[in-house]
Design a protein around this motif. Structure first.
Motif, PDB file in Angstrom:
ATOM      1  N   SER A   2      69.362  14.061 151.000  1.00  0.00           N
ATOM      2  CA  SER A   2      69.203  15.230 150.068  1.00  0.00           C
ATOM      3  C   SER A   2      70.004  14.953 148.851  1.00  0.00           C
ATOM      4  O   SER A   2      70.622  14.118 148.775  1.00  0.00           O
ATOM      5  CB  SER A   2      69.939  16.460 151.051  1.00  0.00           C
ATOM      6  OG  SER A   2      71.545  16.221 150.975  1.00  0.00           O
ATOM      7  N   GLY A   3      69.537  15.728 147.922  1.00  0.00           N
ATOM      8  CA  GLY A   3      70.079  15.732 146.487  1.00  0.00           C
ATOM      9  C   GLY A   3      69.139  14.687 145.832  1.00  0.00           C
ATOM     10  O   GLY A   3      69.542  14.696 144.500  1.00  0.00           O
ATOM     11  N   MET A   4      68.263  14.120 146.231  1.00  0.00           N
ATOM     12  CA  MET A   4      67.577  12.989 145.637  1.00  0.00           C
ATOM     13  C   MET A   4      66.220  13.962 144.946  1.00  0.00           C
ATOM     14  O   MET A   4      65.615  14.607 145.544  1.00  0.00           O
ATOM     15  CB  MET A   4      66.983  11.968 146.288  1.00  0.00           C
ATOM     16  CG  MET A   4      68.175  11.233 146.775  1.00  0.00           C
ATOM     17  SD  MET A   4      69.036   9.974 145.638  1.00  0.00           S
ATOM     18  CE  MET A   4      67.763   8.871 145.479  1.00  0.00           C
ATOM     19  N   ASP A   5      66.101  13.467 143.511  1.00  0.00           N
ATOM     20  CA  ASP A   5      64.842  14.127 142.915  1.00  0.00           C
ATOM     21  C   ASP A   5      64.135  13.010 142.103  1.00  0.00           C
ATOM     22  O   ASP A   5      64.219  12.789 141.380  1.00  0.00           O
ATOM     23  CB  ASP A   5      65.276  15.249 141.906  1.00  0.00           C
ATOM     24  CG  ASP A   5      64.065  15.952 141.228  1.00  0.00           C
ATOM     25  OD1 ASP A   5      63.241  15.830 142.016  1.00  0.00           O
ATOM     26  OD2 ASP A   5      64.389  16.540 140.366  1.00  0.00           O
ATOM     27  N   LEU A   6      63.371  12.258 143.224  1.00  0.00           N
ATOM     28  CA  LEU A   6      62.567  11.143 142.368  1.00  0.00           C
ATOM     29  C   LEU A   6      61.217  11.325 142.438  1.00  0.00           C
ATOM     30  O   LEU A   6      60.763  11.920 143.507  1.00  0.00           O
ATOM     31  CB  LEU A   6      63.171   9.828 143.561  1.00  0.00           C
ATOM     32  CG  LEU A   6      64.384   9.355 143.482  1.00  0.00           C
ATOM     33  CD1 LEU A   6      64.661   8.259 144.429  1.00  0.00           C
ATOM     34  CD2 LEU A   6      64.799   9.107 142.145  1.00  0.00           C
ATOM     35  N   ILE A   7      60.401  10.791 141.607  1.00  0.00           N
ATOM     36  CA  ILE A   7      59.256  10.819 141.460  1.00  0.00           C
ATOM     37  C   ILE A   7      58.629   9.333 141.394  1.00  0.00           C
ATOM     38  O   ILE A   7      59.406   8.652 140.493  1.00  0.00           O
ATOM     39  CB  ILE A   7      58.329  11.795 140.678  1.00  0.00           C
ATOM     40  CG1 ILE A   7      58.739  11.203 138.944  1.00  0.00           C
ATOM     41  CG2 ILE A   7      58.811  13.287 141.002  1.00  0.00           C
ATOM     42  CD1 ILE A   7      57.991  12.081 137.908  1.00  0.00           C
ATOM     43  N   GLN A  54      53.376  13.285 134.862  1.00  0.00           N
ATOM     44  CA  GLN A  54      54.562  12.733 135.480  1.00  0.00           C
ATOM     45  C   GLN A  54      54.342  11.252 135.762  1.00  0.00           C
ATOM     46  O   GLN A  54      55.280  10.283 136.089  1.00  0.00           O
ATOM     47  CB  GLN A  54      55.369  13.679 136.186  1.00  0.00           C
ATOM     48  CG  GLN A  54      54.986  13.661 137.554  1.00  0.00           C
ATOM     49  CD  GLN A  54      53.779  14.456 137.809  1.00  0.00           C
ATOM     50  OE1 GLN A  54      53.168  14.988 137.192  1.00  0.00           O
ATOM     51  NE2 GLN A  54      53.763  14.811 139.245  1.00  0.00           N
TER      52      GLN A  54
END
Length: 139
Positions: A2-7, A54
């Motif tokens: 959790s807490g990861m915001d990857l693209i 993106q």
């Protein structure tokens, strides 16, 4: 985790003829040009689907890394010529229509639209540099 915001931001494909590759990705696949950067006799062209701002594909000069040896550059050129150096998988809502468009534009067909035994319908082409492009039917 959790807490990861990857693209996926970008991926790189070698392009030994920037103009021909640009025409393919822009005019045949319908990607927009986002950046076109030259350095000496080399050129990096960033393209991507207008609906997915993106995520980009960077068409880059093969062997541009100054740390490569001449043998490594030759190996890259040989693998590109065989179409086994790089690949990308794209998705579309209508793989048959996309196949027809790319084929009509002269795309090098590797596989016509096929229902795969693992539940996916896809097709495959090579881009002008020999990179494998698989196109999956999105469900």
């Amino acid at each position: 985790m959790s807490g990861m915001d990857l693209i996926i931001s970008s991926t790189f494909l070698p392009a030994d003829d920037p103009e021909t590759s640009l025409a393919f990705y822009r005019d045949v696949l319908g990607f927009e040009v986002r950046l076109d950067v030259g350095y000496g006799d080399m050129r990096w062209i960033t393209v991507g689907a207008p609906e997915q701002p993106q995520t980009s594909v960077v068409l880059h000069p093969p062997g541009a890394d100054p740390g490569l040896t001449d043998d490594e550059r030759r190996t890259i050129a040989e693998l590109m010529a065989k179409g086994s150096y790089a690949s990308i998988v794209l998705g579309t809502s209508d793989v048959d229509a996309t196949f027809a468009r790319v084929e009509a534009a002269g795309g090098e067909v590797v596989q016509e639209p096929t229902d795969q035994p693992y539940g996916l319908r896809d097709c495959a082409f090579r881009d002008p540099a020999g990179n494998m492009i698989r196109i999956n039917q999105l469900t």
